[in-house]
Write an enzyme that holds these catalytic residues in place. Structure first.
Site, PDB file in Angstrom:
ATOM      1  CB  THR A  77      -0.952   0.032   1.216  1.00 11.62           C
ATOM      2  OG1 THR A  77      -1.802   1.177   1.123  1.00 11.62           O
ATOM      3  CG2 THR A  77      -0.205   0.078   2.537  1.00 11.62           C
ATOM      4  CG  ASP A  81      -7.917  -2.332  -4.568  1.00 10.29           C
ATOM      5  OD1 ASP A  81      -7.627  -1.116  -4.557  1.00 10.29           O
ATOM      6  OD2 ASP A  81      -7.393  -3.157  -5.319  1.00 10.29           O
ATOM      7  CG  PHE A 129     -14.087   9.357   0.478  1.00 11.61           C
ATOM      8  CD1 PHE A 129     -14.397  10.425  -0.359  1.00 11.61           C
ATOM      9  CD2 PHE A 129     -13.460   8.248  -0.076  1.00 11.61           C
ATOM     10  CE1 PHE A 129     -14.086  10.392  -1.718  1.00 11.61           C
ATOM     11  CE2 PHE A 129     -13.148   8.204  -1.434  1.00 11.61           C
ATOM     12  CZ  PHE A 129     -13.456   9.273  -2.252  1.00 11.61           C
ATOM     13  CG  HIS A 174     -14.585  -0.018   4.782  1.00 12.15           C
ATOM     14  ND1 HIS A 174     -14.520   0.941   5.752  1.00 12.15           N
ATOM     15  CD2 HIS A 174     -13.689   0.356   3.829  1.00 12.15           C
ATOM     16  CE1 HIS A 174     -13.632   1.868   5.397  1.00 12.15           C
ATOM     17  NE2 HIS A 174     -13.118   1.535   4.235  1.00 12.15           N
ATOM     18  NE  ARG A 175      -8.478  -0.100   5.046  1.00  8.69           N
ATOM     19  CZ  ARG A 175      -9.106   1.071   4.843  1.00  8.69           C
ATOM     20  NH1 ARG A 175      -9.459   1.825   5.861  1.00  8.69           N
ATOM     21  NH2 ARG A 175      -9.390   1.477   3.631  1.00  8.69           N
TER      22      ARG A 175
HETATM   23  P1  ITT Z   1      -3.335   1.893  -2.002  1.00 10.12           P
HETATM   24  O1  ITT Z   1      -1.905   2.269  -2.272  1.00 10.12           O
HETATM   25  O2  ITT Z   1      -3.466   0.930  -0.873  1.00 10.12           O
HETATM   26  O3  ITT Z   1      -4.093   1.463  -3.241  1.00 10.12           O
HETATM   27  P2  ITT Z   1      -5.226   4.106  -2.016  1.00 10.12           P
HETATM   28  O4  ITT Z   1      -5.355   5.319  -1.137  1.00 10.12           O
HETATM   29  O5  ITT Z   1      -5.099   4.339  -3.490  1.00 10.12           O
HETATM   30  O6  ITT Z   1      -4.015   3.242  -1.443  1.00 10.12           O
HETATM   31  P3  ITT Z   1      -7.711   2.620  -2.440  1.00 10.12           P
HETATM   32  O7  ITT Z   1      -7.542   2.659  -3.916  1.00 10.12           O
HETATM   33  O8  ITT Z   1      -8.079   1.337  -1.815  1.00 10.12           O
HETATM   34  O9  ITT Z   1      -6.403   3.120  -1.688  1.00 10.12           O
HETATM   35  O10 ITT Z   1      -8.759   3.680  -1.925  1.00 10.12           O
HETATM   36  C1  ITT Z   1      -9.598   4.390  -2.759  1.00 10.12           C
HETATM   37  C2  ITT Z   1      -9.878   5.739  -2.178  1.00 10.12           C
HETATM   38  O11 ITT Z   1     -10.826   5.595  -1.134  1.00 10.12           O
HETATM   39  C3  ITT Z   1      -8.668   6.472  -1.609  1.00 10.12           C
HETATM   40  O12 ITT Z   1      -8.707   7.818  -2.007  1.00 10.12           O
HETATM   41  C4  ITT Z   1      -8.843   6.368  -0.122  1.00 10.12           C
HETATM   42  O13 ITT Z   1      -8.348   7.510   0.544  1.00 10.12           O
HETATM   43  C5  ITT Z   1     -10.355   6.239   0.034  1.00 10.12           C
HETATM   44  N1  ITT Z   1     -10.642   5.395   1.184  1.00 10.12           N
HETATM   45  C6  ITT Z   1     -10.431   4.060   1.276  1.00 10.12           C
HETATM   46  N2  ITT Z   1     -10.727   3.614   2.500  1.00 10.12           N
HETATM   47  C7  ITT Z   1     -11.119   4.695   3.198  1.00 10.12           C
HETATM   48  C8  ITT Z   1     -11.509   4.896   4.522  1.00 10.12           C
HETATM   49  O14 ITT Z   1     -11.515   3.904   5.412  1.00 10.12           O
HETATM   50  N3  ITT Z   1     -11.847   6.120   4.912  1.00 10.12           N
HETATM   51  C9  ITT Z   1     -11.822   7.141   4.040  1.00 10.12           C
HETATM   52  N4  ITT Z   1     -11.448   7.062   2.785  1.00 10.12           N
HETATM   53  C10 ITT Z   1     -11.083   5.839   2.357  1.00 10.12           C
END
Ligand code: ITT
Length: 194
Positions: free
Chosen positions: A16, A72, A150, A174-175
């Site tokens: 990540t 993801d 978010f 969710h996580r």
């Molecule tokens: P990776 O390197 O792990 O892919 P990422 O930030 O790109 O990091 P994702 O594609 O999984 O991760 O996330 C998609 C978007 O949703 C990203 O902008 C995150 O900040 C947001 N997001 C994911 N989980 C969130 C959470 O628990 N609370 C708030 N925003 C979240």
């Protein structure tokens, strides 16, 4: 080594680039050694997080071997037919939280959910998926500076995820659900050989 397999299975690489995610997951998997492995992987255009995660983990297995996982996640807004969903990262980096609030400015139906998919690849290349989801609402303004992404606009039980601590978020997010499922799998499959 045991039967040709590295028995130190409690050391896992989490692929990540997102420190917020990393700290949440590390806290839930406190019994394991979790290394942040920021190598990047292709995120294909697909309508499901599962497909994106599967493609990514196969790529990572080919490049870096096993004993690693990725996560993801996405925010799915009912009134926007699931947008930003698999495009959450793009939406966060472009229109951001303010842009999402603007899209919903006159909207009463503010239902939304976060979804998380973890893809894990063991030492032998076997892949497993784990998932979690939390249902809530999009707030009318950004509230709180905890968390990331978010979180300040995602309302759950009267407060945004931006207003609650990491430990509190991990209990309902969710996580948190996805990681606990993953942890159960790791505990059942690997703890006995340590
Ligand atoms: P990776 O390197 O792990 O892919 P990422 O930030 O790109 O990091 P994702 O594609 O999984 O991760 O996330 C998609 C978007 O949703 C990203 O902008 C995150 O900040 C947001 N997001 C994911 N989980 C969130 C959470 O628990 N609370 C708030 N925003 C979240």
């Amino acid at each position: 080594m045991k039967n040709g397999v590295d028995i130190n299975m409690n050391r896992l690489r989490f692929v990540t680039s997102n420190k917020g995610k990393f700290y949440e997951v590390k806290s839930l998997l406190a019994d394991y050694e979790i290394e942040m492995f920021n190598v990047g992987y292709p995120e294909i255009q697909a309508s499901d997080l599962e497909d994106v995660a599967c493609y990514g983990i196969r790529y990572l297995w080919n490049e870096y071997g096993g004993n690693l996982f990725l996560e993801d996640s996405g925010l799915f807004i009912h009134k926007l037919n699931g947008f930003p969903g698999v495009f959450s990262s793009y939406a966060q980096n472009t229109i951001g939280n303010r842009g999402i609030l603007k899209l919903l400015s006159d909207e009463k139906d503010r239902r939304a959910y976060f979804k998380s998919v973890i893809a894990y690849c063991d030492e032998k290349g076997s892949i497993k998926l784990f998932g979690g989801r939390v249902d809530g609402f999009i707030s009318y303004e950004e509230v709180g500076d905890e968390g990331f992404g978010f979180d300040p606009i995602f309302l759950y039980d009267g407060r945004t995820f931006g207003e609650i601590s990491l430990d509190d978020k991990n209990k309902k997010s969710h996580r948190g659900f996805a990681v606990n499922e993953f942890k159960r799998y790791l505990d059942n499959n690997f703890k006995e050989v340590l």
